[in-house]
Write a protein that holds these residues in place. Structure first.
Motif, PDB file in Angstrom:
ATOM      1  N   ALA A   1       3.095   5.910  -5.778  1.00 15.23           N
ATOM      2  CA  ALA A   1       2.666   5.992  -7.178  1.00 15.23           C
ATOM      3  C   ALA A   1       1.624   7.094  -7.351  1.00 15.23           C
ATOM      4  O   ALA A   1       1.695   7.876  -8.307  1.00 15.23           O
ATOM      5  N   ASN A   2       0.672   7.173  -6.441  1.00 16.75           N
ATOM      6  CA  ASN A   2      -0.345   8.226  -6.520  1.00 16.75           C
ATOM      7  C   ASN A   2       0.274   9.608  -6.380  1.00 16.75           C
ATOM      8  O   ASN A   2      -0.149  10.544  -7.053  1.00 16.75           O
ATOM      9  N   GLN A   3       1.266   9.742  -5.531  1.00 17.04           N
ATOM     10  CA  GLN A   3       1.937  11.036  -5.359  1.00 17.04           C
ATOM     11  C   GLN A   3       2.690  11.452  -6.618  1.00 17.04           C
ATOM     12  O   GLN A   3       2.853  12.634  -6.894  1.00 17.04           O
TER      13      GLN A   3
ATOM     14  N   GLN B   1       0.822  -1.208   0.000  1.00 20.42           N
ATOM     15  CA  GLN B   1       0.000   0.000   0.000  1.00 20.42           C
ATOM     16  C   GLN B   1       0.860   1.263   0.000  1.00 20.42           C
ATOM     17  O   GLN B   1       0.442   2.293  -0.537  1.00 20.42           O
TER      18      GLN B   1
ATOM     19  N   GLY C   1       1.691  10.625  -9.641  1.00 19.86           N
ATOM     20  CA  GLY C   1       0.746  10.728 -10.737  1.00 19.86           C
ATOM     21  C   GLY C   1       0.542   9.435 -11.498  1.00 19.86           C
ATOM     22  O   GLY C   1       0.007   9.444 -12.609  1.00 19.86           O
TER      23      GLY C   1
ATOM     24  N   GLY D   1      -1.253   5.663 -11.558  1.00 24.59           N
ATOM     25  CA  GLY D   1      -2.477   5.108 -10.977  1.00 24.59           C
ATOM     26  C   GLY D   1      -2.246   4.074  -9.890  1.00 24.59           C
ATOM     27  O   GLY D   1      -2.803   4.173  -8.800  1.00 24.59           O
ATOM     28  N   ARG D   2      -1.431   3.067 -10.165  1.00 26.09           N
ATOM     29  CA  ARG D   2      -1.255   1.970  -9.213  1.00 26.09           C
ATOM     30  C   ARG D   2       0.235   1.774  -8.910  1.00 26.09           C
ATOM     31  O   ARG D   2       1.104   2.138  -9.695  1.00 26.09           O
TER      32      ARG D   2
ATOM     33  N   THR E   1       1.743   1.971  -3.566  1.00 23.93           N
ATOM     34  CA  THR E   1       0.595   2.597  -4.237  1.00 23.93           C
ATOM     35  C   THR E   1       0.489   4.069  -3.856  1.00 23.93           C
ATOM     36  O   THR E   1       0.207   4.921  -4.706  1.00 23.93           O
ATOM     37  N   TRP E   2       0.744   4.394  -2.606  1.00 23.07           N
ATOM     38  CA  TRP E   2       0.707   5.790  -2.167  1.00 23.07           C
ATOM     39  C   TRP E   2       1.771   6.610  -2.902  1.00 23.07           C
ATOM     40  O   TRP E   2       1.488   7.707  -3.389  1.00 23.07           O
TER      41      TRP E   2
END
Length: 134
Positions: A59-61, A53, A63, A65-66, A56-57
């Motif tokens: 990756a989101n930061q 997780q 830009g 997606g996953r 994933t965080w």
């Protein structure tokens, strides 16, 4: 608890890489920065296995997606680096091999001519080498 099997497989794979790397630890071509980068990779790998997780965080930061997409993108960049590094190493080795082959050919040619025609051609002989009578 349901992810324990994949985590176990990934950690065994990481351990195998560490063993293969440590087995070749004393080789001169294993530079310090490669060692440090490899161990940073191993630590990041172990962390990502236990905390997906967090990947994933990150990756989101960034830009993406996953987390799996981010890992894939990083693997593509790493593979491109390894391909370029291998290509450059092979090119360097080919040049060294060509230079060595030329040097051996010139030295053998000088030795054969010196044996055939004697020292009148001005070939420089190493100290202590005797001329064989023909």
């Amino acid at each position: 608890m349901k992810y324990i099997w994949i985590q176990l497989v990934l950690l065994i794979g990481t351990g195998t890489l560490v063993l293969a790397f440590v087995r070749n630890w004393d080789r001169a071509h294993t530079r310090a920065w490669k060692r440090m980068a490899f161990f940073a990779f191993v630590l990041a790998n172990v962390y990502a296995v236990f905390r997906p997780q967090d990947v994933t965080w990150v990756a989101n930061q960034l830009g993406v997606g996953r987390g799996t997409d981010l890992v894939l993108y990083m693997l593509v960049v790493g593979m491109a680096f390894m391909t370029l590094n291998t290509f450059m190493r092979f090119r360097s080795l080919e040049k060294k091999l060509t230079d060595l082959a030329r040097s051996v050919a010139v030295n053998d040619g000088q030795r054969v001519n010196s044996d055939r025609f004697g020292d009148e051609l001005g070939a420089v002989r190493p100290e202590g080498e005797k001329v064989s009578p023909n």
